[in-house]
Design a protein around this motif. Structure first.
Motif, PDB file in Angstrom:
ATOM      1  N   GLY A   1       1.711   1.581  19.459  1.00 15.40           N
ATOM      2  CA  GLY A   1       2.811   2.449  19.082  1.00 15.40           C
ATOM      3  C   GLY A   1       3.080   2.498  17.593  1.00 15.40           C
ATOM      4  N   GLY A   2       2.232   1.859  16.811  1.00 16.81           N
ATOM      5  CA  GLY A   2       2.412   1.832  15.362  1.00 16.81           C
ATOM      6  C   GLY A   2       2.727   0.440  14.863  1.00 16.81           C
ATOM      7  N   LEU A   3       2.988   0.319  13.581  1.00 14.88           N
ATOM      8  CA  LEU A   3       3.333  -0.966  12.975  1.00 14.88           C
ATOM      9  C   LEU A   3       4.822  -1.228  13.135  1.00 14.88           C
ATOM     10  N   PHE A   4       5.187  -2.493  13.267  1.00 12.23           N
ATOM     11  CA  PHE A   4       6.602  -2.829  13.324  1.00 12.23           C
ATOM     12  C   PHE A   4       7.219  -2.682  11.940  1.00 12.23           C
ATOM     13  N   LYS A   5       8.406  -2.102  11.884  1.00  7.37           N
ATOM     14  CA  LYS A   5       9.107  -1.948  10.619  1.00  7.37           C
ATOM     15  C   LYS A   5       9.422  -3.335  10.044  1.00  7.37           C
ATOM     16  N   GLY A   6       9.104  -3.520   8.752  1.00  8.62           N
ATOM     17  CA  GLY A   6       9.346  -4.804   8.100  1.00  8.62           C
ATOM     18  C   GLY A   6       8.250  -5.826   8.286  1.00  8.62           C
ATOM     19  N   SER A   7       7.138  -5.416   8.902  1.00 10.90           N
ATOM     20  CA  SER A   7       6.036  -6.345   9.136  1.00 10.90           C
ATOM     21  C   SER A   7       5.033  -6.315   7.990  1.00 10.90           C
ATOM     22  N   SER A   8       4.192  -7.354   7.922  1.00  9.12           N
ATOM     23  CA  SER A   8       3.105  -7.411   6.950  1.00  9.12           C
ATOM     24  C   SER A   8       1.797  -7.318   7.703  1.00  9.12           C
ATOM     25  N   ASN A   9       0.919  -6.433   7.248  1.00  9.53           N
ATOM     26  CA  ASN A   9      -0.286  -6.103   8.010  1.00  9.53           C
ATOM     27  C   ASN A   9      -1.518  -6.141   7.117  1.00  9.53           C
TER      28      ASN A   9
END
Length: 458
Positions: free
Chosen positions: A245-253
């Motif tokens: 569903g996409g990247l989590f907001k506030g995450s580091s990828n």
């Protein structure tokens, strides 16, 4: 006792807020490290705030020449009071100097005093007599009721055994390291009394505006900020699907891959997707200049230059050879706050290799960066150059996989039908994700992921 500012950018933060008043601080270091500049800058900053300050120069130069030299700095304040003592005199007869200085202080009643340098005083005396003089000086300091700075020319090891270290509240040690490309300057607190200081080696620069200190990165996780369940798009719809569903907001990828796999393209799509939705993006780059990135983006029809001119995107380009990691981190934090950035694309973490040669120190610095991004609510995408043929279990030379919330691996290999590129999601915290790799291509629209998996295609 109150805490007063040193007036030097970054130094108050390192000291835990400033220095106590009254207190004594010994500024030590080898020649050329900026001891006098540090002390004078603090004195002048205090004078501009209305404090009465006294500069005691132990020098063969007259006061007029000292003022002329100091006036070259933009921070210089004409109202400072200067008193000079001849070096040869204080070496032979320090007690007379102490009496004269005591009379000067009693008459002027300064708020801050700089004695520069203190190490020549009584230089010709036997050690026992010199120690007795220093203790006499300490007794006088207690009566002055002022913030007092000393400077001294000493190697790091000699500071600890010097009698001056016994009487002062704080010891600031300055050093410098010369290499082929750049001179790096370091500031370290060897002793601090009554303050919650930041230990370790911090960096600093000296310019016509004086000294700027860049504290060592110490970003700690802010546990008061809850993990977000909100998803944001990477700009590649099928990659969003693979990620659950996409990247989590506030995450580091993290995206790792060899040269030519499209790491930068994915990063640009991530930032441009945010810009289209009104989310300011920050691009941190080490290799490509902004002009080169503009050209690179234009090949896919993206007006990156126009976006930057409109304030939707900000590019920070730093050459690895001139990188000061502490200064860089401070610059990033200021830019994030000023621009209100919500997305960050860092390309690539290998740019820290030159400035931070110790792999453990590199990992700590990158971990501190990601913590800072999380604390500020930023969603970050970092890339890492992965040498050709490296297995997925060893994603990159800098072991940052553990600090990333998601890890994507880009691979390519030559097949009978041509160069085949694949993307795999090997880690996704707090979410299910597609376990199988998928084929993708880099087209005029950017990275395009196919529906079928690599195993099915082959």
């Amino acid at each position: 006792m109150e805490i007063v500012s040193t007036g030097i950018e970054g130094l108050d933060e390192v000291l835990g807020g400033g220095v106590l008043s009254p207190s004594t601080t010994f500024i030590a270091g080898t020649p050329g490290t900026g001891r006098t500049t540090l002390g004078m800058q603090s004195l002048c900053a205090a004078a501009k705030k209305g404090e009465k300050v006294l500069y005691v120069a132990i020098s063969p130069k007259p006061e007029s020449l000292i003022r002329q030299i100091l006036s070259r700095f933009s921070f210089f304040e004409e109202s400072i009071i200067i008193r000079t003592f001849n070096v040869s005199s204080v070496e032979r007869d320090p007690l007379t100097m102490l009496v004269e200085l005591g009379n000067i202080v009693s008459s002027l009643k300064p708020d801050r005093i700089l004695i520069d340098p203190v190490t020549p005083i009584g230089f010709g005396f036997p050690e026992a007599e010199r120690r007795r003089f220093i203790y006499s000086l300490n007794a006088a300091l207690n009566e002055w009721d002022a913030v007092v700075y000393f400077t001294g020319t000493l190697e790091s090891g000699a500071v600890k055994s010097n009698v001056i270290s016994d009487i002062v509240d704080n010891i600031i040690y300055l050093s410098q390291n010369f290499d082929t490309h750049i001179t790096r300057r370091y500031i370290e607190l060897m002793k601090v009394s009554g303050m919650s200081s930041i230990q370790g080696e911090h960096t600093f620069e000296i310019g016509t505006d004086g000294i700027s200190v860049y504290p060592k990165d110490i970003a700690q996780a802010d546990h008061s900020i809850p993990a977000s369940k909100e998803r944001i798009s990477t700009g590649i719809s099928k990659l969003d699907g693979m990620l659950g569903g996409g990247l989590f907001k506030g995450s580091s990828n993290l995206i790792a891959g060899s040269t030519g796999t499209g790491k930068t393209v994915i990063g640009l799509q991530f930032v441009i997707e945010g810009a289209k939705k009104g989310e300011t993006g920050l691009i941190i780059n080490f290799e490509e200049t902004p002009e080169e990135l503009y050209l690179h983006a234009s090949n896919f029809g993206w007006d990156l230059k126009g976006m930057e001119e409109k304030g939707k995107v900000k590019i920070i380009h730093t050459l690895p050879s001139s990188l000061d990691p502490n200064k860089h981190m401070m610059q990033l934090k200021k830019t994030i706050i000023q621009t209100g950035a919500q997305r960050i694309f860092l390309d690539a973490v290998n740019g820290f290799d030159y400035a931070l040669m110790d792999p453990i120190v590199r990992k700590e610095h990158i971990a501190a960066l990601t913590r800072m991004f999380r604390n500020l609510g930023i969603t970050s995408l970092l890339t890492c150059l992965n040498p050709e043929g490296k297995e997925c279990s060893n994603t990159c030379d800098i072991p940052i996989v553990t600090v990333a919330d998601s890890v994507m691996i880009l691979q390519q290999r030559l097949t009978s039908s041509g160069l085949r590129k694949s993307i795999s999601i090997i880690k996704m915290r707090s979410s299910d994700h597609v376990k199988s790799p998928a084929i993708y291509e880099i087209t005029s629209d950017g990275v395009v992921i196919e529906d079928i998996t690599l195993e099915d295609k082959i």
